[in-house]
Scaffold this active site. Structure first.
Site, PDB file in Angstrom:
ATOM      1  CE  LYS A  80      47.781  37.168  41.515  1.00 50.53           C
ATOM      2  NZ  LYS A  80      46.407  37.412  41.969  1.00 50.53           N
TER       3      LYS A  80
ATOM      4  N   GLY B 218      46.293  32.071  42.208  1.00 48.04           N
ATOM      5  CA  GLY B 218      46.318  33.488  41.846  1.00 48.04           C
ATOM      6  C   GLY B 218      44.928  33.894  41.412  1.00 48.04           C
ATOM      7  CB  THR B 219      42.633  36.137  42.610  1.00 42.89           C
ATOM      8  OG1 THR B 219      43.564  37.050  43.162  1.00 42.89           O
ATOM      9  CG2 THR B 219      42.401  35.030  43.603  1.00 42.89           C
ATOM     10  CB  THR B 220      41.399  39.656  39.764  1.00 42.43           C
ATOM     11  OG1 THR B 220      40.554  39.036  40.721  1.00 42.43           O
ATOM     12  CG2 THR B 220      40.580  40.308  38.683  1.00 42.43           C
TER      13      THR B 220
ATOM     14  CB  ALA C  11      40.264  35.148  46.173  1.00 43.76           C
TER      15      ALA C  11
END
Lengths: 267, 225
Positions: A79, A46-48, A221
């Protein structure tokens, strides 16, 4: 599953993690040995995610993308989660262990509240996350890091507070805003330039959307708003009345507003 | 050599039951009742720190009378068991019937094998998604389990309270009505119970995932009228 009655000397107290350990049900993983980089390529990351303090509390936001190497593995993962009724947790890093950590963290807070009859203080909750990250460190060093943000409304101090973490469990309280994950650098720049003391909920939500948009613009990403499939970032506010996730339609209309501003020659 | 005195099993069981009953009768009673939108748990408890009514899981509540340390230990074990089961399987797999059976095993075990029986009487309440799914499990000191869908009184003078409930209780009533009936039955004709004397909580169908909600202070006083 035996009925968990303990003698006073063996009682694990109000901690669910300690209960799992007492019963030998704690998470496996620390004894897996060093992983090869090839072996981890297929793992979703998972990214931001980010958090912004505003006048009545905190806004938390996260994009929806998970990547495995250069591939997009999921377009609509979440997220940003409620940790309990008055706080939230957002995650970046290896998606599998991160989701599991969130689940255990949510349960840990609820378990404590039920056993003790009172919820933990906000600082106490942040410390619980520290402990979980510390026990996760061996797995993180194998290439499966989890880097969360924690934010909540502090009932004692009457304001929103946010905490950033690193993989060792280091806990850093931020005053105004925080971001973690691959796009965090770009998101932070936007928040840093646009943040002001005493933001209202509306401006904080718009700022969160813009910060994620700019992060997605620069970082492959991080997922931007997907107008074709109707997938938008997850946004939530945490105030004295609790954790509240913004309805998708609301995020959609705010995103459309941002896109119009941007394409209208505002910059 | 001394020959141990013979005591018939009937006598042993009777003595143990009398002992447990005496311990339970010393405390004040509690009432649980289903109503239109969930389950009401109402205990006469002047203390607001030593709880008799508590949350076990999303749709499961607990009420205990008798010896505080004994039922509180069982309450915590119930919370642990429910959270472990929900963690290992799914939240939907946690149900009150299983929990009540476990409690019954423990109470029965203590009653027949330990030095002294547990001096407790407990109630496990489960709120269904529909009104006809509401269940009340009533557990006695010797491990007896009874289940009902209406109302239960536990603790000292429970029989008298049950009779008072019977005259004024009706299925499908709203919260205020049921609370009035329960408090009236607990108080009896000669007393008047106010919000400070009571510990009240509901499992309410409109309260989201964690249905358990304490009614305290002004909110409770307003409901009592």
């Amino acid at each position: 599953m035996t009925f968990p009655l303990f003698t006073p000397a063996e009682d694990p107290g109000p901690s669910f993690v300690a209960l799992l350990a007492r019963l030998g049900m704690d998470r496996p993983g620390s004894d897996l040995g060093p992983a090869t980089p090839q072996g981890l390529e297929g793992v979703a990351h998972g990214t931001t995610v980010l958090a912004i303090r505003f006048i009545d509390g905190v806004v938390m936001a996260g994009d929806r993308r998970a990547t495995s190497g250069h591939l997009i593995s999921h377009r609509s993962i979440e997220k940003v989660f409620p940790a309990d009724s008055g706080s939230g947790v957002a995650i970046a890093g290896a998606a599998g262990p991160a989701m599991e950590m969130v689940r255990l963290f949510q349960l840990q807070l609820e378990h404590y509240e039920k056993v003790e009859g009172n919820p933990l203080s906000l600082e106490g909750k942040a410390n619980q996350l520290t402990l979980m990250l510390r026990s996760h460190l061996p797995v993180a060093l194998m290439g499966l890091p989890v880097v969360p943000l924690f934010a909540g409304y502090d009932q004692h101090q009457g304001r929103g507070r946010l905490f950033q973490f690193d993989i060792t469990g280091g806990r850093y309280e931020e005053q105004d805003h925080a971001a973690t994950g691959s796009g965090s650098l770009h998101a932070t720049t936007v928040m840093k330039l646009r943040f002001s003391d005493g933001l209202d909920a509306d401006s904080a939500l718009d700022l969160a959307i813009e910060a994620l948009f700019q992060a997605a613009d620069e970082d492959s990403a991080t997922g931007g708003p997907d107008m074709v499939r109707g997938i938008f970032p997850v946004l939530a506010t945490i105030t004295s009345s609790g954790f509240e996730r913004l309805p998708d339609e609301d995020v959609a209309s705010r995103t459309t507003g941002l896109l119009e501003r941007l394409s209208g020659g505002a910059r | 050599m001394t020959v141990p005195m013979y005591v018939s099993p009937e006598q042993v069981m009777k003595d143990r039951a009398d002992y447990a009953r005496k311990g339970i009768a010393r405390g004040r009673a509690s009432v649980a009742s289903t109503y239109k939108d969930g389950v009401l748990l109402c205990a006469e408890n002047p203390s607001n720190t030593l709880r008799k009514v508590s949350e076990i899981y999303d749709r499961i509540g607990f009420m205990g009378v008798g010896k505080y340390n004994e039922f509180d230990q069982l309450r915590i074990a119930g919370v642990r068991h429910a959270d472990l089961k929900g963690y290992s399987y799914s939240r939907a797999d946690v149900d009150a019937r299983w929990l009540a059976n476990q409690y019954a095993q423990i109470l029965g075990q203590y009653f027949t094998h330990e030095m002294k029986p547990l001096e407790v009487e407990m109630l496990i309440a489960e709120m269904g998604t529909e009104p006809d799914g509401d269940r009340l499990f009533h557990l006695l000191y010797d491990g007896t389990v009874m289940d009902t869908t209406t109302y239960v009184a536990i603790g000292g003078e429970a029989d008298v309270i049950r009779e008072r409930m019977e005259t004024s209780w009706a299925a499908g009533a709203d919260l205020q009505t049921v609370l009035g009936v329960a408090v009236g039955a607990l108080a009896g004709p000669d007393r008047n119970l106010v919000s400070e004397d009571l510990e009240v909580a509901v499992l309410a169908r409109d309260n989201g995932r964690r249905a358990f909600l304490r009614l305290e202070g002004e909110a409770l006083a307003a409901l009592l009228g």
